[in-house]
Design a protein around this motif. Sequence first.
Motif, PDB file in Angstrom:
ATOM      1  N   UNK A  20     -14.368  -9.385  -8.551  1.00 46.55           N
ATOM      2  CA  UNK A  20     -15.062  -8.763  -7.424  1.00 46.55           C
ATOM      3  C   UNK A  20     -14.669  -9.434  -6.103  1.00 46.55           C
ATOM      4  N   UNK A  21     -14.567 -10.751  -6.094  1.00 45.78           N
ATOM      5  CA  UNK A  21     -14.175 -11.475  -4.878  1.00 45.78           C
ATOM      6  C   UNK A  21     -12.734 -11.153  -4.482  1.00 45.78           C
ATOM      7  N   UNK A  22     -11.846 -11.072  -5.464  1.00 45.99           N
ATOM      8  CA  UNK A  22     -10.446 -10.742  -5.184  1.00 45.99           C
ATOM      9  C   UNK A  22     -10.347  -9.353  -4.559  1.00 45.99           C
ATOM     10  N   UNK A  23     -11.068  -8.391  -5.120  1.00 45.63           N
ATOM     11  CA  UNK A  23     -11.049  -7.027  -4.579  1.00 45.63           C
ATOM     12  C   UNK A  23     -11.582  -6.987  -3.148  1.00 45.63           C
ATOM     13  N   UNK A  24     -12.640  -7.736  -2.900  1.00 44.71           N
ATOM     14  CA  UNK A  24     -13.241  -7.771  -1.576  1.00 44.71           C
ATOM     15  C   UNK A  24     -12.266  -8.359  -0.547  1.00 44.71           C
ATOM     16  N   UNK A  25     -11.643  -9.479  -0.871  1.00 43.10           N
ATOM     17  CA  UNK A  25     -10.682 -10.112   0.042  1.00 43.10           C
ATOM     18  C   UNK A  25      -9.502  -9.181   0.298  1.00 43.10           C
ATOM     19  N   UNK A  26      -9.032  -8.512  -0.749  1.00 41.46           N
ATOM     20  CA  UNK A  26      -7.894  -7.599  -0.622  1.00 41.46           C
ATOM     21  C   UNK A  26      -8.223  -6.465   0.346  1.00 41.46           C
ATOM     22  N   UNK A  27      -9.389  -5.902   0.203  1.00 43.50           N
ATOM     23  CA  UNK A  27      -9.813  -4.810   1.088  1.00 43.50           C
ATOM     24  C   UNK A  27     -10.000  -5.307   2.525  1.00 43.50           C
ATOM     25  N   UNK A  28     -10.650  -6.444   2.711  1.00 45.69           N
ATOM     26  CA  UNK A  28     -10.887  -6.985   4.050  1.00 45.69           C
ATOM     27  C   UNK A  28      -9.591  -7.297   4.775  1.00 45.69           C
ATOM     28  N   UNK A  29      -8.557  -7.693   4.054  1.00 49.22           N
ATOM     29  CA  UNK A  29      -7.279  -8.061   4.672  1.00 49.22           C
ATOM     30  C   UNK A  29      -6.373  -6.854   4.913  1.00 49.22           C
ATOM     31  N   UNK A  30      -6.845  -5.657   4.568  1.00 46.63           N
ATOM     32  CA  UNK A  30      -6.094  -4.441   4.890  1.00 46.63           C
ATOM     33  C   UNK A  30      -5.003  -4.082   3.897  1.00 46.63           C
ATOM     34  N   UNK A  32      -3.850  -2.136   0.333  1.00 47.26           N
ATOM     35  CA  UNK A  32      -4.222  -1.075  -0.608  1.00 47.26           C
ATOM     36  C   UNK A  32      -3.892  -1.555  -2.016  1.00 47.26           C
ATOM     37  N   UNK A  33      -4.786  -1.333  -2.945  1.00 45.79           N
ATOM     38  CA  UNK A  33      -4.540  -1.697  -4.335  1.00 45.79           C
ATOM     39  C   UNK A  33      -3.952  -0.488  -5.041  1.00 45.79           C
ATOM     40  N   UNK A  34      -2.741  -0.637  -5.570  1.00 47.31           N
ATOM     41  CA  UNK A  34      -2.047   0.454  -6.252  1.00 47.31           C
ATOM     42  C   UNK A  34      -2.236   0.398  -7.758  1.00 47.31           C
ATOM     43  N   UNK A  35      -2.550  -0.765  -8.280  1.00 43.74           N
ATOM     44  CA  UNK A  35      -2.758  -0.909  -9.714  1.00 43.74           C
ATOM     45  C   UNK A  35      -3.196  -2.327 -10.034  1.00 43.74           C
ATOM     46  N   UNK A  36      -3.845  -2.465 -11.195  1.00 43.99           N
ATOM     47  CA  UNK A  36      -4.349  -3.776 -11.565  1.00 43.99           C
ATOM     48  C   UNK A  36      -4.475  -3.873 -13.075  1.00 43.99           C
ATOM     49  N   UNK A  37      -4.202  -5.076 -13.589  1.00 43.44           N
ATOM     50  CA  UNK A  37      -4.380  -5.357 -15.010  1.00 43.44           C
ATOM     51  C   UNK A  37      -4.952  -6.765 -15.116  1.00 43.44           C
ATOM     52  N   UNK A  53      -0.111  -4.264  -4.793  1.00 37.36           N
ATOM     53  CA  UNK A  53      -0.720  -3.939  -3.510  1.00 37.36           C
ATOM     54  C   UNK A  53       0.351  -3.470  -2.527  1.00 37.36           C
ATOM     55  N   UNK A  54      -0.086  -2.795  -1.469  1.00 35.16           N
ATOM     56  CA  UNK A  54       0.833  -2.405  -0.407  1.00 35.16           C
ATOM     57  C   UNK A  54       0.132  -2.516   0.939  1.00 35.16           C
ATOM     58  N   UNK A  55       0.931  -2.846   1.954  1.00 34.97           N
ATOM     59  CA  UNK A  55       0.408  -2.979   3.305  1.00 34.97           C
ATOM     60  C   UNK A  55       1.556  -3.169   4.275  1.00 34.97           C
TER      61      UNK A  55
END
Length: 89
Positions: A20-30, A32-37, A53-55
């Motif tokens: 949850x923390x990783x997802x939050x930081x990723x979103x806050x930093x701008x 996009x999550x393209x996939x995750x495992x 991710x992409x940005x």
Amino acid sequence: MTLNKYQLIIMADDKQVVLERILQVTRYRGFLINGMNAEVNTGNNVATITMSVSSERPISLLIDQINKLIDIKGVKVDNSEVQIQQHSA
């Protein structure tokens, strides 16, 4: 607008809030999550999270912030997978 694609390999303690923390930081930093495992090694309780991710932003911004999270053991960028996808497209 050109998005740079990255694949991160994150090693973390196996705790419920880490993802949850990783997802939050990723979103806050701008980013996009393209996939995750995510997989857990039950022997040592370490989770391995592979995230695409992409940005437009430099990946160092995201890596630095993820590394600051309390349960993170390490983050590395694996662009071999991303480069293969770009060449085959």
